[in-house]
Design a protein around this motif. Structure first.
Motif, PDB file in Angstrom:
ATOM      1  N   TRP A 137       0.815  -1.230   0.067  1.00  0.00           N
ATOM      2  CA  TRP A 137       0.039  -0.159  -0.110  1.00  0.00           C
ATOM      3  C   TRP A 137       0.766   1.142   0.036  1.00  0.00           C
ATOM      4  O   TRP A 137       0.397   2.294  -0.411  1.00  0.00           O
ATOM      5  CB  TRP A 137      -0.840   0.148   1.368  1.00  0.00           C
ATOM      6  CG  TRP A 137      -0.335   0.419   2.583  1.00  0.00           C
ATOM      7  CD1 TRP A 137       0.334  -0.688   3.220  1.00  0.00           C
ATOM      8  CD2 TRP A 137      -0.178   1.462   3.261  1.00  0.00           C
ATOM      9  NE1 TRP A 137       0.631   0.025   4.403  1.00  0.00           N
ATOM     10  CE2 TRP A 137       0.226   1.442   4.342  1.00  0.00           C
ATOM     11  CE3 TRP A 137      -0.814   2.862   2.951  1.00  0.00           C
ATOM     12  CZ2 TRP A 137       0.554   2.639   5.250  1.00  0.00           C
ATOM     13  CZ3 TRP A 137      -0.724   3.902   3.700  1.00  0.00           C
ATOM     14  CH2 TRP A 137       0.015   3.631   4.798  1.00  0.00           C
ATOM     15  N   LYS A 194      -3.580   1.015  -1.991  1.00  0.00           N
ATOM     16  CA  LYS A 194      -3.689   1.515  -0.772  1.00  0.00           C
ATOM     17  C   LYS A 194      -5.214   1.420  -0.466  1.00  0.00           C
ATOM     18  O   LYS A 194      -5.744   1.339   0.562  1.00  0.00           O
ATOM     19  CB  LYS A 194      -3.540   2.899  -0.891  1.00  0.00           C
ATOM     20  CG  LYS A 194      -3.770   3.878   0.508  1.00  0.00           C
ATOM     21  CD  LYS A 194      -3.067   5.263   0.457  1.00  0.00           C
ATOM     22  CE  LYS A 194      -3.411   6.181   1.714  1.00  0.00           C
ATOM     23  NZ  LYS A 194      -2.666   7.376   1.686  1.00  0.00           N
ATOM     24  N   LYS A 195      -6.184   1.692  -1.608  1.00  0.00           N
ATOM     25  CA  LYS A 195      -7.433   1.555  -1.433  1.00  0.00           C
ATOM     26  C   LYS A 195      -8.141   0.397  -1.102  1.00  0.00           C
ATOM     27  O   LYS A 195      -9.005   0.338  -0.375  1.00  0.00           O
ATOM     28  CB  LYS A 195      -8.067   2.091  -2.746  1.00  0.00           C
ATOM     29  CG  LYS A 195      -9.531   2.473  -2.903  1.00  0.00           C
ATOM     30  CD  LYS A 195     -10.174   3.004  -4.406  1.00  0.00           C
ATOM     31  CE  LYS A 195     -11.642   3.516  -4.368  1.00  0.00           C
ATOM     32  NZ  LYS A 195     -12.037   4.155  -5.469  1.00  0.00           N
ATOM     33  N   THR A 208      -7.028  -0.300   2.664  1.00  0.00           N
ATOM     34  CA  THR A 208      -7.491   0.597   3.799  1.00  0.00           C
ATOM     35  C   THR A 208      -8.865   0.786   3.588  1.00  0.00           C
ATOM     36  O   THR A 208      -9.888   1.653   4.172  1.00  0.00           O
ATOM     37  CB  THR A 208      -6.974   2.265   3.476  1.00  0.00           C
ATOM     38  OG1 THR A 208      -7.560   2.816   2.499  1.00  0.00           O
ATOM     39  CG2 THR A 208      -5.616   2.063   3.894  1.00  0.00           C
ATOM     40  N   ARG A 234     -12.882   0.381   4.000  1.00  0.00           N
ATOM     41  CA  ARG A 234     -13.674   0.487   5.361  1.00  0.00           C
ATOM     42  C   ARG A 234     -14.453  -0.769   5.556  1.00  0.00           C
ATOM     43  O   ARG A 234     -14.527  -1.343   6.549  1.00  0.00           O
ATOM     44  CB  ARG A 234     -14.778   1.566   5.019  1.00  0.00           C
ATOM     45  CG  ARG A 234     -15.630   1.721   6.264  1.00  0.00           C
ATOM     46  CD  ARG A 234     -16.858   3.020   5.916  1.00  0.00           C
ATOM     47  NE  ARG A 234     -17.457   2.982   7.480  1.00  0.00           N
ATOM     48  CZ  ARG A 234     -18.672   2.130   7.555  1.00  0.00           C
ATOM     49  NH1 ARG A 234     -18.972   1.323   6.581  1.00  0.00           N
ATOM     50  NH2 ARG A 234     -19.349   2.287   8.339  1.00  0.00           N
ATOM     51  N   ALA A 286     -12.145  -3.373   7.525  1.00  0.00           N
ATOM     52  CA  ALA A 286     -11.898  -2.794   8.612  1.00  0.00           C
ATOM     53  C   ALA A 286     -12.792  -2.819   9.578  1.00  0.00           C
ATOM     54  O   ALA A 286     -12.697  -3.228  10.680  1.00  0.00           O
ATOM     55  CB  ALA A 286     -11.220  -1.546   8.582  1.00  0.00           C
ATOM     56  N   ARG A 329      -6.780   0.083  13.642  1.00  0.00           N
ATOM     57  CA  ARG A 329      -5.614   0.584  12.576  1.00  0.00           C
ATOM     58  C   ARG A 329      -5.052  -0.547  11.864  1.00  0.00           C
ATOM     59  O   ARG A 329      -4.915  -1.799  12.290  1.00  0.00           O
ATOM     60  CB  ARG A 329      -4.527   1.162  13.804  1.00  0.00           C
ATOM     61  CG  ARG A 329      -5.130   2.424  14.230  1.00  0.00           C
ATOM     62  CD  ARG A 329      -4.058   3.148  15.186  1.00  0.00           C
ATOM     63  NE  ARG A 329      -4.619   4.427  15.563  1.00  0.00           N
ATOM     64  CZ  ARG A 329      -4.669   5.541  15.333  1.00  0.00           C
ATOM     65  NH1 ARG A 329      -3.988   5.686  13.909  1.00  0.00           N
ATOM     66  NH2 ARG A 329      -5.180   6.722  15.724  1.00  0.00           N
ATOM     67  N   LEU A 330      -4.319   0.004  10.823  1.00  0.00           N
ATOM     68  CA  LEU A 330      -3.541  -0.832   9.911  1.00  0.00           C
ATOM     69  C   LEU A 330      -2.271  -1.126  10.569  1.00  0.00           C
ATOM     70  O   LEU A 330      -1.681  -0.523  11.109  1.00  0.00           O
ATOM     71  CB  LEU A 330      -3.198  -0.249   8.585  1.00  0.00           C
ATOM     72  CG  LEU A 330      -2.321  -1.114   7.468  1.00  0.00           C
ATOM     73  CD1 LEU A 330      -3.085  -2.243   7.193  1.00  0.00           C
ATOM     74  CD2 LEU A 330      -2.153  -0.245   6.591  1.00  0.00           C
ATOM     75  N   TYR A 365      -4.856  -6.144  11.044  1.00  0.00           N
ATOM     76  CA  TYR A 365      -5.352  -4.965  11.759  1.00  0.00           C
ATOM     77  C   TYR A 365      -5.123  -5.312  13.420  1.00  0.00           C
ATOM     78  O   TYR A 365      -5.064  -6.367  13.869  1.00  0.00           O
ATOM     79  CB  TYR A 365      -6.849  -4.959  11.694  1.00  0.00           C
ATOM     80  CG  TYR A 365      -7.366  -4.969  10.274  1.00  0.00           C
ATOM     81  CD1 TYR A 365      -7.569  -3.831   9.677  1.00  0.00           C
ATOM     82  CD2 TYR A 365      -7.771  -6.059   9.631  1.00  0.00           C
ATOM     83  CE1 TYR A 365      -8.055  -3.602   8.280  1.00  0.00           C
ATOM     84  CE2 TYR A 365      -8.282  -6.310   8.250  1.00  0.00           C
ATOM     85  CZ  TYR A 365      -8.422  -5.044   7.614  1.00  0.00           C
ATOM     86  OH  TYR A 365      -8.830  -5.140   6.213  1.00  0.00           O
ATOM     87  N   ASN A 411       0.181   3.383  10.718  1.00  0.00           N
ATOM     88  CA  ASN A 411      -0.899   2.851  10.985  1.00  0.00           C
ATOM     89  C   ASN A 411      -2.154   3.497  11.165  1.00  0.00           C
ATOM     90  O   ASN A 411      -2.654   4.103  12.147  1.00  0.00           O
ATOM     91  CB  ASN A 411      -0.395   2.390  12.559  1.00  0.00           C
ATOM     92  CG  ASN A 411       1.056   1.772  12.668  1.00  0.00           C
ATOM     93  OD1 ASN A 411       2.024   2.340  13.238  1.00  0.00           O
ATOM     94  ND2 ASN A 411       1.181   0.954  11.985  1.00  0.00           N
ATOM     95  N   PRO A 412      -2.615   4.040   9.827  1.00  0.00           N
ATOM     96  CA  PRO A 412      -3.713   4.900  10.113  1.00  0.00           C
ATOM     97  C   PRO A 412      -5.008   4.180  10.418  1.00  0.00           C
ATOM     98  O   PRO A 412      -5.190   3.007  10.449  1.00  0.00           O
ATOM     99  CB  PRO A 412      -3.895   5.250   8.241  1.00  0.00           C
ATOM    100  CG  PRO A 412      -3.303   4.065   7.782  1.00  0.00           C
ATOM    101  CD  PRO A 412      -2.197   3.603   8.688  1.00  0.00           C
ATOM    102  N   LEU A 466      -8.435   2.990  10.234  1.00  0.00           N
ATOM    103  CA  LEU A 466      -9.316   2.598   9.042  1.00  0.00           C
ATOM    104  C   LEU A 466     -10.518   2.499   9.450  1.00  0.00           C
ATOM    105  O   LEU A 466     -11.506   2.704   8.593  1.00  0.00           O
ATOM    106  CB  LEU A 466      -8.759   1.207   8.423  1.00  0.00           C
ATOM    107  CG  LEU A 466      -7.304   1.007   8.276  1.00  0.00           C
ATOM    108  CD1 LEU A 466      -6.834  -0.308   7.637  1.00  0.00           C
ATOM    109  CD2 LEU A 466      -6.768   2.094   7.319  1.00  0.00           C
TER     110      LEU A 466
END
Length: 274
Positions: free
Chosen positions: A74, A81-82, A85, A87, A90, A103-104, A227, A264-265, A267
């Motif tokens: 990603w 990345k799409k 990440t 939704r 997650a 988070r990732l 995750y 680690n955004p 998600l």
């Protein structure tokens, strides 16, 4: 336009209970048949290019024969990345673990080549400096795969044992955990045949592995996403692999700090709008 992968996947109470009890669950059609091909094209292209770094399969050890392993794709592709990440994925992870947000940690393409070797029994979370943290791995084939191509096997209920110590994926881990599974009497469960877009989710402590790929022509193309629960704290590494993971996946952070680096955004969180 790439599929959004933002709509909800309706989990049943039975599916969540299965995950909580057994440490894994198989979910069908997490991604629809028409949602997978655009993502598969880019992930497979990048993974095949990465695979050129590998020695011929007969020259590798057991771990190397198990799969081509390409991590954090990603970071290299907005298209990937799409997917990573998304939704939808997650939210499933958060609901299975019973947490408010996730988070990732990182992603991994795991491509088991034709006649590729087995994946020995192991625990994922033994590699991660995340003791006491709820973690789950999504494991999704990007093509239809038969059981003979090496889909997942689990020791149901083994997540209850927690951390079993530093034991890398190897012939030793296969022997040690095979004996432990037999001793404890954990039922063995197999994902079996899976369509592209089906997925298993397994707890970071669940003992699992996969048979070799008996197909002489087709690669088992799988994408994984790991995750961790939001507001988790990094634990002190007790071996070199965890030290390496701390540096790689939590850049700039130290034990005792929140596991929330730029890699680690967040998600999904149930308080956030879709």
């Amino acid at each position: 336009m790439l599929p959004e992968l933002a709509t909800d996947y309706p989990l049943t109470a039975e599916q969540t209970a299965h995950y909580q009890t057994n440490g894994w669950v198989l979910l069908r059609s997490v991604a629809a048949p028409d949602e997978i091909p655009p993502y598969r094209e880019v992930i497979t292209s990048m993974t095949n290019e990465f695979a050129k770094r590998y020695a011929p399969i007969e020259q590798r050890d057991t771990y190397g024969k198990a799969f081509i392993q390409f991590s954090n794709i990603w970071e290299l592709s907005d298209d990937v990345k799409k997917f990573v990440t998304a939704r939808r994925f997650a939210k499933i992870a958060a609901e299975l673990m019973g947490v408010e947000g996730v988070r990732l940690y990182h992603d991994q393409a795991l491509y088991k080549e034709p006649r590729g070797g087995h994946t020995p029994w192991h625990q994922d979370q033994q590699y991660w400096p995340l003791d006491g943290v709820k973690c789950v791995t999504l494991w999704m084939p990007l093509v239809d795969v038969s059981a003979e191509m090496g889909t997942m096997r689990f020791a149901s209920g083994s997540q209850a044992l927690g951390y079993l110590g530093h034991e890398n994926i190897s012939d030793d881990s296969e022997a040690r955990f095979d004996a432990l599974v037999a001793e404890k009497g954990y039922p063995l469960a197999y994902a079996g045949d899976m369509a592209a877009g089906d997925a298993t989710f397994h707890n970071g402590w669940t003992l699992h592995g996969a048979p070799g790929n008996a197909d002489a022509e087709r690669t088992r193309e799988v994408m994984t996403i790991i995750y961790l629960e939001d507001n988790a704290t990094i634990s002190t590494p007790d071996h070199a692999n965890r030290e390496n993971d701390l540096r790689r996946w939590f850049p700039g952070l130290k034990p005792g700090e929140l596991a929330a680096s730029s890699l680690n955004p967040l998600l999904y969180h149930k308080t956030l709008l879709p």
